[in-house]
Design an enzyme around this catalytic site. Structure first.
Site: not given
Ligand code: PLP
Length: 376
Positions: A69-70, A193-195, A322, A231, A173, A147
């Site tokens: 996601g980032t 995002s997958a995790h 933090c 890759t 989310q 989130n």
């Molecule tokens: N965007 C939202 C709303 C999220 O909750 C998060 C993860 O905490 C992210 C982006 C970042 O995703 P990733 O951990 O896959 O980089």
């Protein structure tokens, strides 16, 4: 340990691990290589792309794998403003994840502007303010679901109110928890995002609507049709595919279980802990998150609450970041009009479809005991 921090990350499903393993051990080829080991990897990557595209209601050529996601958020915002030069301004809601807010802030300057949309006390964007930013060379970024609070944003209403802008939504989310279809949202760009859905960390995707002249933000390789160099991590891509497939196939059942767990939390916390505010409204929210703050928050130490809960065996989080060793209040709760003390001492509990009723009841007891003790 009772784990109620599934919005931070989730345990990888065993079926996902199993699907990933052969791509680490036997079929370890580079998807860009032309011999058979490479071609097998390419087939797996394209199969995953097609399935994830289908789940999002997109075309496979509109899906690009990233590290999560980032990276998707950063790439979309920075490329639209700079490499692709499609917009002169970016417009965000103040409750976006830092992975949207920070690239948006860093992308402005040099003639590019930043606008922040107002939100109401639940954190929903004020759609009536959106037409003011409806200009062709503007990128609007409004997350699908928050989130920290689980609030679902009226993304499609934003699109209706601003038909001319480029519209991005961070669906990290919401994807795999509620239905996410690009046309239902009316977006040009989407991040997933997958995790967060029992897949591996370090893999995600961006959706880029066909026809948009999008230029890479990351250079040095022609992978992902020149949109994202590097890759392809085939095992992670396959893991993402299987996690997304399982979440979609079981969406309603998982949502029902999670809604029941958050309802139990809501009722139990309200019964056992006086003087609280529930920051997650009852409707228009994800099934898995509940965020609470304390009305006597100035007497409580936000970080201390999390540490005491950890020692008592409950893993939860708050939205306050933090920074340089000092706790910062949650920017989401501040934007919703909460006091700085409340925004510092909030607690986010986020469940999974695997969370049991017993875990919920124990968590309520632990939380009530810790808060009672801290209040003295
Ligand atoms: N965007 C939202 C709303 C999220 O909750 C998060 C993860 O905490 C992210 C982006 C970042 O995703 P990733 O951990 O896959 O980089």
């Amino acid at each position: 340990m009772i784990y109620l921090d599934n919005s931070a990350t989730t345990a990888v499903d065993e079926a996902v691990v199993e699907a990933m393993l052969p791509w680490l051990t036997k079929n370890y080829g580079n998807a860009s290589s032309i011999y058979s080991l490479g071609r097998a990897a390419r087939v797996a990557v394209e199969d995953a792309r097609a399935e994830i595209a289908h789940l999002l209601g997109a075309h496979p050529a509109e899906i690009f794998f990233t590290s999560g996601g980032t990276e998707s958020n950063n790439t979309i915002i920075k490329s639209v403003l700079h490499e692709s030069d499609l917009a002169d301004a970016v417009c965000v809601s103040p409750t976006e994840h830092h992975a949207v807010l920070e690239p948006a802030h860093s992308a402005v300057g040099g003639g590019k502007g930043l606008y922040v949309l107002p939100v109401d006390a639940d954190g929903r964007v004020t759609v009536s303010e959106v037409p003011a930013v409806n200009r062709r060379r503007t990128l609007v970024s409004v997350m699908h679901a928050n989130n920290e609070t689980g609030v679902v944003q009226p993304v499609y209403d934003v699109r209706q109110a601003a038909p001319d802008v480029y519209l991005h939504s961070d669906a990290v989310q919401s994807f795999g928890k509620i239905t996410v279809k690009v046309d239902d949202l009316g977006v040009d760009f989407l991040s997933v995002s997958a995790h967060k859905i029992h897949g591996p960390k370090g893999i995600g995707a961006m959706y880029i609507r066909k026809g948009i002249d999008f230029k890479a933000h990351q250079h040095g390789g022609a992978q992902e049709r020149n949109r994202r160099a590097g890759t392809e991590p085939v095992h992670l891509i396959v893991g993402f595919q299987v996690a997304a497939r399982r979440a979609a196939a079981d969406l309603e059942h998982r949502a029902t279980v999670m809604m029941e767990r958050t309802r139990q939390l809501r009722e139990g916390i309200a019964r056992e802990i006086p003087n609280i505010r529930v920051n997650t409204p009852e409707t228009g929210v994800l099934p898995n998150i509940i965020n609470i703050s304390f009305l006597d928050a100035e007497r409580l130490d936000g970080e201390g609450i999390l540490q005491a809960l950890d020692m008592a065996g409950l893993a939860v989080s708050n939205g306050s970041a933090c920074v340089s060793g000092s706790q910062q209040p949650s920017h989401v709760l501040l934007a919703m009009g909460r006091s700085k003390a409340e925004a510092l001492a909030a607690v986010r509990l986020s469940v999974s479809y695997t969370t049991t009723q017993e875990e919920i009841f124990s968590a309520i007891t632990i939380l009530a005991d810790v808060i009672r003790e801290m209040r003295g």
